[in-house]
Scaffold this motif. Structure first.
Motif, mmCIF file in Angstrom:
data_model
loop_
_atom_site.group_PDB
_atom_site.id
_atom_site.type_symbol
_atom_site.label_atom_id
_atom_site.label_comp_id
_atom_site.label_asym_id
_atom_site.label_seq_id
_atom_site.Cartn_x
_atom_site.Cartn_y
_atom_site.Cartn_z
ATOM 1 N N LEU A 13 15.985 -2.511 2.874
ATOM 2 C CA LEU A 13 14.692 -3.113 2.408
ATOM 3 C C LEU A 13 13.744 -2.004 2.779
ATOM 4 N N LYS A 14 13.989 -1.255 3.712
ATOM 5 C CA LYS A 14 12.832 -0.051 3.918
ATOM 6 C C LYS A 14 13.186 1.037 2.708
ATOM 7 N N GLN A 18 10.124 2.316 0.285
ATOM 8 C CA GLN A 18 10.014 3.784 0.101
ATOM 9 C C GLN A 18 9.972 3.998 -1.531
ATOM 10 N N GLU A 19 10.855 3.226 -2.466
ATOM 11 C CA GLU A 19 10.811 3.900 -3.559
ATOM 12 C C GLU A 19 9.406 2.967 -4.385
ATOM 13 N N ASN A 20 8.725 2.407 -3.886
ATOM 14 C CA ASN A 20 7.578 1.838 -4.102
ATOM 15 C C ASN A 20 7.869 0.897 -5.430
ATOM 16 N N LYS A 21 9.192 0.497 -5.530
ATOM 17 C CA LYS A 21 9.526 -0.474 -6.906
ATOM 18 C C LYS A 21 10.091 -1.601 -6.046
ATOM 19 N N ILE A 47 5.652 -3.887 2.796
ATOM 20 C CA ILE A 47 5.142 -3.665 1.296
ATOM 21 C C ILE A 47 3.855 -3.706 1.433
ATOM 22 N N CYS A 48 3.146 -4.709 1.816
ATOM 23 C CA CYS A 48 1.613 -4.829 1.836
ATOM 24 C C CYS A 48 0.820 -4.086 2.819
ATOM 25 N N GLY A 49 1.415 -3.655 3.896
ATOM 26 C CA GLY A 49 0.597 -2.559 4.801
ATOM 27 C C GLY A 49 0.732 -3.480 6.330
ATOM 28 N N TYR A 87 -5.865 -10.214 -4.746
ATOM 29 C CA TYR A 87 -7.105 -10.183 -4.049
ATOM 30 C C TYR A 87 -7.337 -9.017 -3.346
ATOM 31 N N SER A 88 -6.569 -8.670 -2.525
ATOM 32 C CA SER A 88 -6.735 -7.614 -1.634
ATOM 33 C C SER A 88 -5.322 -6.819 -1.158
ATOM 34 N N ALA A 89 -4.168 -7.578 -1.274
ATOM 35 C CA ALA A 89 -2.611 -7.114 -1.122
ATOM 36 C C ALA A 89 -2.453 -6.356 -2.520
ATOM 37 N N PRO A 90 -1.510 -5.098 -2.253
ATOM 38 C CA PRO A 90 -1.041 -4.486 -3.594
ATOM 39 C C PRO A 90 -0.465 -5.405 -4.472
ATOM 40 N N ILE A 91 0.364 -6.488 -4.104
ATOM 41 C CA ILE A 91 1.009 -7.270 -4.980
ATOM 42 C C ILE A 91 1.182 -8.799 -4.486
#
Length: 292
Positions: A13-14, A18-21, A47-49, A87-91
């Protein structure tokens, strides 16, 4: 709380992160209380921080069964929410817990969402019974299997939490590789005592005749709260017996590998029928107990 075990799954999962996909849909399958939901939460935070607070986030949705069922209305609502911009998360992210409780209409609606995803979303399905899902749903997910963890990992965690040494081995033994169960037993000694009684009762049932087995089926069928807990504990016991048999060690003497597999399948199907249909509980339990 750190993830207990499952390092191969976590490394995978990491790598996705890291692949940002991230995959649009993941399927986490495996026994109950082994830590699937914990890993799912941690992956979403990854994923989201690290400052992503799941319960307070409008960009996250958790779907859980109501009365052992997930209906189409919940999936339609989820589909609409996932279609919105974050709203505030990347996805946008979501977890469907106990996905095997999706009814047919809900599964059809979910399949459409998987076939025609909108926007950047991450959907994680969690289940103990992937066979209850449409094969078309499974094929559209990245499948990740979870297994019972090593006793060493559970014992290490319990020690870090200040669990007394004399309790660590006992809790680890009855947890059967399930971190969630170990945590429950640590915080609730009564749950540990209940589990010990269930395991002891199972051992006695194996050596009794049909009269006593049917009497127990009658008592158990009338207690719906205990029934599911007992069946899940039996399933864990026989899964553990299967692993021990494969390693060349005996847990249930006289039981062949094929017999243990047969019982596991029967316990699973009995639990599923009792949880999702109006099947006669007593009759289903009697059928199961005849095969022990």
């Amino acid at each position: 709380m750190a993830i207990i075990g499952h390092q191969k799954q976590w490394q995978f999962l990491k790598q996705i992160a890291q692949e940002n996909k991230p995959s649009r849909a993941l399927l986490f399958s495996g026994p109950g209380k082994v830590g699937k939901k914990k890993v799912a939460f941690e992956f979403i935070k990854l994923i989201c921080g690290k400052d992503f607070f799941i319960k307070e986030q409008p960009d996250f949705n958790l779907i859980e069964p109501e009365n052992q069922e997930i209906r189409i209305s919940r999936i339609k609502e989820l589909t609409w929410k996932l279609s919105l911009k974050p709203y505030s998360a990347p996805i946008k992210t979501a977890i469907i817990d106990e996905a095997h409780c999706l009814n047919q209409e809900a599964q059809n609606a979910l399949l459409k969402t998987l076939e025609e995803p909108k926007g950047e979303t991450l959907l994680i399905l969690i289940t103990e019974r992937p066979e209850a899902l449409f094969s078309t749903i499974i094929s559209r997910c990245e499948n990740l299997k979870f297994y019972p963890v090593k006793n060493f990992d559970i014992e290490k965690y319990l020690k870090s939490q200040g669990c007394p040494e004399e309790k660590i081995t006992e809790i680890s033994k009855f947890s059967l590789g399930r971190p969630g169960a170990a945590i429950d037993f640590f915080h609730s000694p009564k749950k540990l005592e209940d589990q010990k009684k269930i395991v002891s009762k199972l051992a006695k049932l194996i050596d009794t005749d049909l009269f006593f087995r049917f009497q127990y089926a009658k008592e158990l069928a009338e207690d719906s709260l205990s029934l599911r807990e007992v069946l899940e504990s039996w399933l864990d016991c026989f899964r553990d017996a299967l692993l021990e048999k494969i390693k060349g060690r005996e847990t249930f003497k006289g039981y062949s590998l094929a017999k243990i597999k047969q019982i596991i399948n029967l316990v699973q199907s009995t639990n599923f029928l009792i949880s999702t249909t109006n099947v006669n509980r007593r009759l289903a339990l009697e059928t199961l107990l005849m095969e022990l």
